[in-house]
Design a protein around this motif. Structure first.
Motif, PDB file in Angstrom:
ATOM      1  N   LYS A 160       5.568   4.214  -0.937  1.00  0.00           N
ATOM      2  CA  LYS A 160       6.685   3.423  -1.464  1.00  0.00           C
ATOM      3  C   LYS A 160       6.798   3.522  -2.987  1.00  0.00           C
ATOM      4  CE  LYS A 160       8.450   0.797   1.145  1.00  0.00           C
ATOM      5  NZ  LYS A 160       9.563   0.928   2.113  1.00  0.00           N
ATOM      6  N   VAL A 161       5.683   3.868  -3.629  1.00  0.00           N
ATOM      7  CA  VAL A 161       5.612   3.898  -5.099  1.00  0.00           C
ATOM      8  C   VAL A 161       4.955   5.203  -5.531  1.00  0.00           C
ATOM      9  CG1 VAL A 161       4.637   2.787  -7.137  1.00  0.00           C
ATOM     10  CG2 VAL A 161       5.428   1.381  -5.215  1.00  0.00           C
ATOM     11  N   PRO A 186      -1.030   0.329   3.415  1.00  0.00           N
ATOM     12  CA  PRO A 186      -2.263  -0.207   2.831  1.00  0.00           C
ATOM     13  C   PRO A 186      -2.321   0.004   1.328  1.00  0.00           C
ATOM     14  CG  PRO A 186      -2.726   1.215   4.718  1.00  0.00           C
ATOM     15  CD  PRO A 186      -1.297   1.425   4.335  1.00  0.00           C
ATOM     16  N   GLY A 187      -2.908  -0.975   0.671  1.00  0.00           N
ATOM     17  CA  GLY A 187      -3.276  -0.814  -0.720  1.00  0.00           C
ATOM     18  C   GLY A 187      -4.714  -0.346  -0.764  1.00  0.00           C
ATOM     19  N   GLN A 197       1.355  -5.942  -5.207  1.00  0.00           N
ATOM     20  CA  GLN A 197       2.526  -6.455  -5.922  1.00  0.00           C
ATOM     21  C   GLN A 197       3.528  -5.340  -6.242  1.00  0.00           C
ATOM     22  OE1 GLN A 197       1.683  -9.208  -9.209  1.00  0.00           O
ATOM     23  NE2 GLN A 197      -0.364  -9.524  -8.366  1.00  0.00           N
ATOM     24  N   LEU A 198       3.054  -4.105  -6.249  1.00  0.00           N
ATOM     25  CA  LEU A 198       3.954  -2.985  -6.524  1.00  0.00           C
ATOM     26  C   LEU A 198       5.049  -2.859  -5.467  1.00  0.00           C
ATOM     27  CD1 LEU A 198       1.396  -0.238  -7.620  1.00  0.00           C
ATOM     28  CD2 LEU A 198       2.997  -1.482  -9.091  1.00  0.00           C
ATOM     29  N   LEU A 199       4.754  -3.259  -4.238  1.00  0.00           N
ATOM     30  CA  LEU A 199       5.748  -3.157  -3.170  1.00  0.00           C
ATOM     31  C   LEU A 199       6.989  -3.982  -3.518  1.00  0.00           C
ATOM     32  CD1 LEU A 199       3.364  -3.450  -0.094  1.00  0.00           C
ATOM     33  CD2 LEU A 199       4.496  -1.378  -0.925  1.00  0.00           C
ATOM     34  N   ASP A 200       6.771  -5.174  -4.067  1.00  0.00           N
ATOM     35  CA  ASP A 200       7.902  -6.015  -4.472  1.00  0.00           C
ATOM     36  C   ASP A 200       8.509  -5.521  -5.782  1.00  0.00           C
ATOM     37  OD1 ASP A 200       7.791  -7.753  -2.284  1.00  0.00           O
ATOM     38  OD2 ASP A 200       6.286  -9.016  -3.254  1.00  0.00           O
ATOM     39  N   LYS A 255       7.802   2.438 -15.471  1.00  0.00           N
ATOM     40  CA  LYS A 255       7.115   2.337 -16.764  1.00  0.00           C
ATOM     41  C   LYS A 255       5.646   1.970 -16.562  1.00  0.00           C
ATOM     42  CE  LYS A 255      11.143   1.165 -19.601  1.00  0.00           C
ATOM     43  NZ  LYS A 255      11.814   0.123 -20.420  1.00  0.00           N
ATOM     44  N   LEU A 256       5.400   1.076 -15.625  1.00  0.00           N
ATOM     45  CA  LEU A 256       4.014   0.684 -15.350  1.00  0.00           C
ATOM     46  C   LEU A 256       3.196   1.876 -14.866  1.00  0.00           C
ATOM     47  CD1 LEU A 256       1.874  -1.556 -15.036  1.00  0.00           C
ATOM     48  CD2 LEU A 256       2.764  -1.941 -12.719  1.00  0.00           C
ATOM     49  N   MET A 257       3.783   2.657 -13.956  1.00  0.00           N
ATOM     50  CA  MET A 257       3.077   3.836 -13.447  1.00  0.00           C
ATOM     51  C   MET A 257       2.833   4.865 -14.555  1.00  0.00           C
ATOM     52  SD  MET A 257       2.323   3.389 -10.254  1.00  0.00           S
ATOM     53  CE  MET A 257       1.919   1.747 -10.865  1.00  0.00           C
TER      54      MET A 257
END
Length: 267
Positions: free
Chosen positions: A142-143, A181-182, A242-245, A256-258
């Motif tokens: 997803k990310v 899964p994380g 939290q990245l999913l949201d 930007k976070l990535m």
């Protein structure tokens, strides 16, 4: 009687990690298991804790062998109720340092192998009018995460394929679940591929701080039996979950976070 008891459940990648956790938990709940992987000895150890399970050791990317394997499993079991496509491999290398052959391997193992196995198992489910396909993607499905360009590509493909397939086969009574899964404490980081195709090996990896395979299995089973189409798996409030949201709510902030997490690499 639980929603698991008496179901015939085929799990790939069942010799370790999340697959092993699922095998142990589903067997304890009365599932009839078919457990697969490459390591026959490790599968036999899991099978010893899952009475009545069938062991099928094979290489998931040996696509030519799959029709005969599926025919044998269906004949032995009378039909598969759940197919859990869990086998996979991760990556720890920068795009600039990754051989094209490594990208091919990641796509073959993480996308084409589960797709082909599903193609072979699905028709019988459709004919019966029931069944579940459970595809283990990842938050990386997803990310886009640094050091995982090929892994993210394969897992994004798995999510898109699963979503489209769900839309098509719901009318036949077959359900599709995607797991995201994380961090789960498994050997996935240790076994991840470097840019030259070698394994990363021992050393610190973020997944090592994740939840146990047993916690992951319980979350997954609760989601499946609760008919949840997309099942997040991880510690509540964990940064990666939290990245999913964040990806949905503020894509630019997520990008930007990535980028901030990418390792510095001189060129």
């Amino acid at each position: 009687m639980s929603n698991v008891s008496g179901k015939t459940i085929w799990i790939t990648g069942a010799s370790s990690g999340i697959g092993k956790g699922l095998a142990l938990a589903l067997a304890a709940k009365g599932g009839r298991l078919v457990i697969s992987g490459r390591n026959r000895a490790a599968l036999d150890e899991v099978a010893a804790e899952c009475p009545g399970s069938i062991v099928e050791a094979f290489e998931t990317t040996d696509l030519d062998a799959l029709p005969a394997i599926v025919a044998r499993v269906e004949a032995a079991t009378g039909g598969i109720d759940w197919l859990i496509n869990n086998a996979g491999i991760s990556q720890r290398s920068l795009a600039l340092d990754t051989d094209f052959a490594v990208y091919r391997t990641l796509m073959e193992v993480d996308f084409f192998a589960p797709l082909r196995l599903t193609q072979l198992v699905l028709p019988a489910m459709v004919k019966r009018g029931s069944g579940r396909i459970i595809n283990n993607a990842s938050v990386a499905g997803k990310v886009g995460s640094p050091l995982r360009t090929g892994y993210c590509a394969a897992k994004h493909a798995m999510v898109g394929w699963s979503d489209a397939m769900r839309a098509e086969i719901a009318q036949h009574g077959v359900q599709v679940h995607v797991l995201t899964p994380g961090f789960v404490a498994t050997g996935i980081g240790r076994n991840a591929l470097r840019g030259d195709g070698s394994q990363k090996g021992d050393g610190a990896d973020p997944v090592d701080a994740g939840i146990s395979i047993h916690e992951a299995a319980e979350q997954i089973i609760a989601g499946i039996t609760g008919n949840v189409p997309e099942i997040p798996v991880g510690r509540d409030g964990a940064a990666e979950m939290q990245l999913l949201d964040l990806k949905r709510q503020d894509p630019e902030a997520c990008f930007k976070l990535m980028a901030g997490m990418a390792p510095a690499a001189g060129r």
